[in-house]
Design a protein around this motif. Sequence first.
Motif, PDB file in Angstrom:
ATOM      1  N   SER A 116     -11.363 -47.418  22.795  1.00 34.76           N
ATOM      2  CA  SER A 116     -11.972 -49.155  21.720  1.00 34.76           C
ATOM      3  C   SER A 116      -9.993 -49.219  21.585  1.00 34.76           C
ATOM      4  N   TYR A 117      -9.409 -48.903  22.342  1.00 34.84           N
ATOM      5  CA  TYR A 117      -8.043 -48.675  22.505  1.00 34.84           C
ATOM      6  C   TYR A 117      -7.811 -49.206  24.251  1.00 34.84           C
ATOM      7  N   GLY A 118      -8.642 -49.159  25.183  1.00 34.09           N
ATOM      8  CA  GLY A 118      -8.317 -49.383  26.378  1.00 34.09           C
ATOM      9  C   GLY A 118      -8.030 -48.251  26.546  1.00 34.09           C
ATOM     10  N   GLN A 119      -7.516 -46.954  26.145  1.00 33.76           N
ATOM     11  CA  GLN A 119      -7.137 -45.701  26.993  1.00 33.76           C
ATOM     12  C   GLN A 119      -8.004 -44.248  26.729  1.00 33.76           C
ATOM     13  N   SER A 120      -7.511 -43.198  27.389  1.00 34.17           N
ATOM     14  CA  SER A 120      -8.681 -42.098  27.701  1.00 34.17           C
ATOM     15  C   SER A 120      -7.483 -41.790  26.736  1.00 34.17           C
ATOM     16  N   VAL A 121      -7.807 -40.182  25.877  1.00 36.31           N
ATOM     17  CA  VAL A 121      -7.758 -39.597  25.064  1.00 36.31           C
ATOM     18  C   VAL A 121      -5.960 -39.400  25.452  1.00 36.31           C
ATOM     19  N   MET A 122      -6.333 -38.654  26.469  1.00 31.10           N
ATOM     20  CA  MET A 122      -4.642 -37.973  27.138  1.00 31.10           C
ATOM     21  C   MET A 122      -3.745 -39.410  26.979  1.00 31.10           C
ATOM     22  N   THR A 123      -3.401 -40.417  27.737  1.00 37.91           N
ATOM     23  CA  THR A 123      -2.664 -41.222  26.331  1.00 37.91           C
ATOM     24  C   THR A 123      -2.762 -41.661  24.753  1.00 37.91           C
ATOM     25  N   LEU A 132     -11.103 -36.254  32.500  1.00 34.45           N
ATOM     26  CA  LEU A 132     -10.564 -35.288  33.568  1.00 34.45           C
ATOM     27  C   LEU A 132      -9.958 -36.103  34.940  1.00 34.45           C
ATOM     28  N   ALA A 133     -10.342 -37.543  34.698  1.00 31.49           N
ATOM     29  CA  ALA A 133      -9.326 -37.548  36.156  1.00 31.49           C
ATOM     30  C   ALA A 133      -7.113 -38.209  36.000  1.00 31.49           C
ATOM     31  N   ALA A 134      -7.977 -38.953  34.236  1.00 33.23           N
ATOM     32  CA  ALA A 134      -6.711 -38.838  33.822  1.00 33.23           C
ATOM     33  C   ALA A 134      -5.542 -37.604  33.680  1.00 33.23           C
ATOM     34  N   SER A 135      -6.434 -36.328  33.314  1.00 34.35           N
ATOM     35  CA  SER A 135      -5.264 -35.068  33.112  1.00 34.35           C
ATOM     36  C   SER A 135      -4.918 -34.896  34.549  1.00 34.35           C
ATOM     37  N   LEU A 136      -6.231 -35.083  35.545  1.00 33.59           N
ATOM     38  CA  LEU A 136      -5.365 -33.993  37.008  1.00 33.59           C
ATOM     39  C   LEU A 136      -4.410 -35.628  37.277  1.00 33.59           C
ATOM     40  N   ALA A 137      -4.197 -36.901  37.083  1.00 34.09           N
ATOM     41  CA  ALA A 137      -3.452 -37.571  37.460  1.00 34.09           C
ATOM     42  C   ALA A 137      -1.955 -37.380  36.921  1.00 34.09           C
ATOM     43  N   MET A 138      -2.112 -37.549  35.623  1.00 34.18           N
ATOM     44  CA  MET A 138      -1.294 -37.013  34.699  1.00 34.18           C
ATOM     45  C   MET A 138       0.208 -35.524  35.377  1.00 34.18           C
ATOM     46  N   HIS A 139      -1.203 -34.547  36.166  1.00 36.97           N
ATOM     47  CA  HIS A 139      -0.231 -33.117  36.585  1.00 36.97           C
ATOM     48  C   HIS A 139      -0.331 -33.636  38.140  1.00 36.97           C
ATOM     49  N   GLY A 140      -0.075 -34.728  38.589  1.00 36.89           N
ATOM     50  CA  GLY A 140       0.354 -35.410  40.056  1.00 36.89           C
ATOM     51  C   GLY A 140      -1.060 -35.422  41.120  1.00 36.89           C
ATOM     52  N   ALA A 141      -2.034 -35.543  40.591  1.00 35.22           N
ATOM     53  CA  ALA A 141      -2.657 -34.892  41.289  1.00 35.22           C
ATOM     54  C   ALA A 141      -3.239 -37.160  41.501  1.00 35.22           C
ATOM     55  N   GLN A 142      -3.861 -37.547  43.270  1.00 35.73           N
ATOM     56  CA  GLN A 142      -4.032 -38.872  43.523  1.00 35.73           C
ATOM     57  C   GLN A 142      -5.724 -39.241  42.741  1.00 35.73           C
ATOM     58  N   VAL A 143      -6.098 -39.971  41.954  1.00 39.30           N
ATOM     59  CA  VAL A 143      -7.133 -39.633  41.846  1.00 39.30           C
ATOM     60  C   VAL A 143      -8.090 -40.939  41.969  1.00 39.30           C
ATOM     61  N   LEU A 144      -9.333 -41.207  42.079  1.00 36.44           N
ATOM     62  CA  LEU A 144      -9.568 -42.516  42.214  1.00 36.44           C
ATOM     63  C   LEU A 144     -11.227 -41.961  41.187  1.00 36.44           C
ATOM     64  N   VAL A 145     -11.193 -42.656  40.415  1.00 31.42           N
ATOM     65  CA  VAL A 145     -12.124 -43.241  39.000  1.00 31.42           C
ATOM     66  C   VAL A 145     -13.743 -43.928  39.632  1.00 31.42           C
TER      67      VAL A 145
END
Length: 256
Positions: free
Chosen positions: A222-229, A19-32
Amino acid sequence: MTIANQKGGVGKTTSSVNLAASLAMHGAQVLVVDLDPQGNASTALGIDHHAEVPSIYDVLIEDMPLAEIVVPAPEIPNLFCAPATLNLAGAEIELVSKVARESRLQRALEAYNKEKFDYVLIDCPPSLGLLTVNALVGGDELLIPIQCEYYALEGLGQLIRTVDLVKAHLNPTLSVSTILLTMYDARTRLAAQVAEDVRNHFGDVVLSTVIPRSVRVSEAPSYGQSVMTYDPGSSGALAYSEAASEMAHRGAGAVQ
């Protein structure tokens, strides 16, 4: 927004990260904020969290300012993380003797310049201990991920009771704003039944988007990524993108 459910394996960290990655990719500033000693959210965002890294442990126990530990996620612009290290495993015990032990995260967040962020997502450990209580006191809203399986609603009563206690004594503004159905297997009647039960019980706070069971979602960390990338076209990535959009529109509606 705090993301909590004391049941393990329901998709708390997966949902926080995606959710954080998706929000950030749409331009929101996000902190986890990673409050889980396992540090899985930090791993999934590609952030170092070995023992020497300044982490949320130092903020809660040593009173280090949050600004000193927040780092940008390497893969995604606009996305930042306050990492967790294994030291956090002992924090439950160390917090017991601290002054205002339930509100230490809240104090750290208040002292931090949060204005630059549109969303702060707090990922909790699978328990109802002091770390989760800190997250509930530090958040304004609660998102509960519920997996579409037989035991889904077991233990939920306990979580709601804890939320009520926190509201009564520590954080009157806390509200259960969102419920996200995860691990939905469209091939089974059970998943549809659980989804229906949850919707009947909780009504409008349940997002209409459900997150399907997805191998890609499980592989991504396991690749150090979110599914978004890792695989933006996969069913899991599309579902999280849709859920994030639904959350964002709800938030905008609430503000209006």
